[in-house]
Design a protein around this motif. Sequence first.
Motif, PDB file in Angstrom:
ATOM      1  N   CYS A  46       0.775  -1.314   0.026  1.00  0.00           N
ATOM      2  CA  CYS A  46      -0.066   0.003   0.030  1.00  0.00           C
ATOM      3  C   CYS A  46       0.844   1.251   0.027  1.00  0.00           C
ATOM      4  CB  CYS A  46      -0.752  -0.040   1.333  1.00  0.00           C
ATOM      5  SG  CYS A  46      -2.201  -1.324   1.261  1.00  0.00           S
ATOM      6  N   ILE A  47       0.481   2.252  -0.809  1.00  0.00           N
ATOM      7  CA  ILE A  47       1.044   3.582  -0.830  1.00  0.00           C
ATOM      8  C   ILE A  47      -0.010   4.587  -0.161  1.00  0.00           C
ATOM      9  CG2 ILE A  47       1.921   5.334  -2.389  1.00  0.00           C
ATOM     10  CD1 ILE A  47       2.835   2.971  -4.193  1.00  0.00           C
ATOM     11  N   TYR A  48       0.414   5.501   0.665  1.00  0.00           N
ATOM     12  CA  TYR A  48      -0.456   6.361   1.262  1.00  0.00           C
ATOM     13  C   TYR A  48      -0.226   7.830   0.684  1.00  0.00           C
ATOM     14  CZ  TYR A  48      -2.029   2.348   3.662  1.00  0.00           C
ATOM     15  OH  TYR A  48      -2.499   1.203   4.240  1.00  0.00           O
ATOM     16  N   SER A  49      -0.845   8.661   0.977  1.00  0.00           N
ATOM     17  CA  SER A  49      -0.932  10.223   1.004  1.00  0.00           C
ATOM     18  C   SER A  49       0.504  10.708   1.352  1.00  0.00           C
ATOM     19  CB  SER A  49      -2.152  10.991   1.384  1.00  0.00           C
ATOM     20  OG  SER A  49      -3.466  10.460   0.879  1.00  0.00           O
ATOM     21  N   ASP A  50       0.573  11.800   1.107  1.00  0.00           N
ATOM     22  CA  ASP A  50       1.660  12.848   1.751  1.00  0.00           C
ATOM     23  C   ASP A  50       0.783  13.979   2.302  1.00  0.00           C
ATOM     24  OD1 ASP A  50       3.859  11.336   1.153  1.00  0.00           O
ATOM     25  OD2 ASP A  50       4.129  12.384  -0.947  1.00  0.00           O
ATOM     26  N   VAL A  51       1.204  14.516   3.401  1.00  0.00           N
ATOM     27  CA  VAL A  51       0.722  15.584   3.721  1.00  0.00           C
ATOM     28  C   VAL A  51       1.635  16.948   4.027  1.00  0.00           C
ATOM     29  CG1 VAL A  51      -0.600  16.580   5.839  1.00  0.00           C
ATOM     30  CG2 VAL A  51      -0.669  14.173   5.303  1.00  0.00           C
ATOM     31  N   VAL A  52       1.329  18.082   3.450  1.00  0.00           N
ATOM     32  CA  VAL A  52       2.225  19.141   3.647  1.00  0.00           C
ATOM     33  C   VAL A  52       1.491  20.288   4.503  1.00  0.00           C
ATOM     34  CG1 VAL A  52       1.399  20.121   1.316  1.00  0.00           C
ATOM     35  CG2 VAL A  52       3.460  20.878   2.468  1.00  0.00           C
ATOM     36  N   PRO A  84       0.502  26.227  -0.798  1.00  0.00           N
ATOM     37  CA  PRO A  84       1.662  25.847  -2.086  1.00  0.00           C
ATOM     38  C   PRO A  84       1.334  25.212  -3.146  1.00  0.00           C
ATOM     39  CG  PRO A  84       1.362  24.380  -0.146  1.00  0.00           C
ATOM     40  CD  PRO A  84       0.323  25.357   0.127  1.00  0.00           C
ATOM     41  N   GLY A  85       1.788  25.394  -4.231  1.00  0.00           N
ATOM     42  CA  GLY A  85       1.307  24.870  -5.554  1.00  0.00           C
ATOM     43  C   GLY A  85       1.349  23.409  -5.608  1.00  0.00           C
ATOM     44  N   ASN A  86       2.600  22.781  -4.965  1.00  0.00           N
ATOM     45  CA  ASN A  86       2.690  21.322  -5.039  1.00  0.00           C
ATOM     46  C   ASN A  86       2.987  20.970  -3.929  1.00  0.00           C
ATOM     47  OD1 ASN A  86       5.337  21.282  -5.408  1.00  0.00           O
ATOM     48  ND2 ASN A  86       5.023  22.241  -7.498  1.00  0.00           N
ATOM     49  N   CYS A  87       3.275  19.669  -3.379  1.00  0.00           N
ATOM     50  CA  CYS A  87       3.808  19.162  -2.248  1.00  0.00           C
ATOM     51  C   CYS A  87       5.603  19.191  -2.371  1.00  0.00           C
ATOM     52  CB  CYS A  87       3.254  17.756  -1.990  1.00  0.00           C
ATOM     53  SG  CYS A  87       2.002  17.825  -1.264  1.00  0.00           S
ATOM     54  N   SER A  88       6.025  19.680  -3.081  1.00  0.00           N
ATOM     55  CA  SER A  88       7.437  19.722  -3.085  1.00  0.00           C
ATOM     56  C   SER A  88       8.017  21.117  -3.240  1.00  0.00           C
ATOM     57  CB  SER A  88       7.855  19.025  -4.408  1.00  0.00           C
ATOM     58  OG  SER A  88       7.794  19.436  -5.388  1.00  0.00           O
ATOM     59  N   VAL A  89       7.591  21.978  -2.418  1.00  0.00           N
ATOM     60  CA  VAL A  89       8.019  23.279  -2.065  1.00  0.00           C
ATOM     61  C   VAL A  89       8.841  23.458  -0.695  1.00  0.00           C
ATOM     62  CG1 VAL A  89       6.184  24.387  -3.500  1.00  0.00           C
ATOM     63  CG2 VAL A  89       5.850  24.168  -1.198  1.00  0.00           C
ATOM     64  N   ASP A 126      -3.060  12.492  -3.635  1.00  0.00           N
ATOM     65  CA  ASP A 126      -1.525  12.054  -3.211  1.00  0.00           C
ATOM     66  C   ASP A 126      -0.940  13.068  -2.475  1.00  0.00           C
ATOM     67  OD1 ASP A 126      -1.101  13.689  -5.333  1.00  0.00           O
ATOM     68  OD2 ASP A 126       0.518  12.842  -6.224  1.00  0.00           O
ATOM     69  N   CYS A 127      -1.304  14.443  -2.396  1.00  0.00           N
ATOM     70  CA  CYS A 127      -0.839  15.330  -1.591  1.00  0.00           C
ATOM     71  C   CYS A 127      -2.236  16.024  -0.834  1.00  0.00           C
ATOM     72  CB  CYS A 127      -0.015  16.348  -2.413  1.00  0.00           C
ATOM     73  SG  CYS A 127       0.669  17.755  -1.461  1.00  0.00           S
ATOM     74  N   ILE A 128      -2.110  15.947   0.292  1.00  0.00           N
ATOM     75  CA  ILE A 128      -3.088  16.635   1.105  1.00  0.00           C
ATOM     76  C   ILE A 128      -2.335  18.061   1.593  1.00  0.00           C
ATOM     77  CG2 ILE A 128      -4.643  16.535   3.202  1.00  0.00           C
ATOM     78  CD1 ILE A 128      -4.279  13.512   2.851  1.00  0.00           C
ATOM     79  N   LYS A 129      -3.075  19.196   1.393  1.00  0.00           N
ATOM     80  CA  LYS A 129      -2.200  20.308   2.099  1.00  0.00           C
ATOM     81  C   LYS A 129      -3.394  20.976   3.213  1.00  0.00           C
ATOM     82  CE  LYS A 129      -1.162  21.302  -2.717  1.00  0.00           C
ATOM     83  NZ  LYS A 129      -1.175  21.852  -3.899  1.00  0.00           N
ATOM     84  N   ILE A 130      -2.506  21.015   4.344  1.00  0.00           N
ATOM     85  CA  ILE A 130      -3.013  21.601   5.599  1.00  0.00           C
ATOM     86  C   ILE A 130      -2.308  22.897   5.989  1.00  0.00           C
ATOM     87  CG2 ILE A 130      -3.447  21.242   7.977  1.00  0.00           C
ATOM     88  CD1 ILE A 130      -4.882  19.003   6.554  1.00  0.00           C
TER      89      ILE A 130
END
Length: 133
Positions: A46-52, A84-89, A126-130
């Motif tokens: 299983c692969i899960y979401s990232d959170v930023v 953030p525009g994406n999860c890699s900022v 795949d990217c949850i922004k909080i």
Amino acid sequence: MTNLNYQSLLLVLLLFLLLLSCEEEGCTDSKALNTDYAATVDDGSCIYSDVVFYGSQFSPCPPVVVQVNGSSIENITASYPGGPGNCSVPGVAYYTFSSGEKIDYVALDDCGRIFSGTVTPSSVNDCIKIRVF
């Protein structure tokens, strides 16, 4: 019954049992990004979401320390007013879910302000922004 009928019946029974015993391996967690709905046995893939976790403004009392389930993960050092525009900022705090379980988070700045909440992994994002402040 003849011997041939018994053999045919036995063969059909064995094939039926063989088909019933087939197990499909894959990710069985419905909160994962790669859920395999045909799988009957979870194989740990299983692969899960990232959170930023991010701030929409600069904190007057940096740093902002983010904790997940009681453990510090990273400091928020940048601001993104529109998110953030994406999860890699740079300057945000990242966390990757390791299971389908929800997490509790706390963001605390040096002025003592606390921002907290709970987040659950998403099977579609795949990217949850909080935004914590």
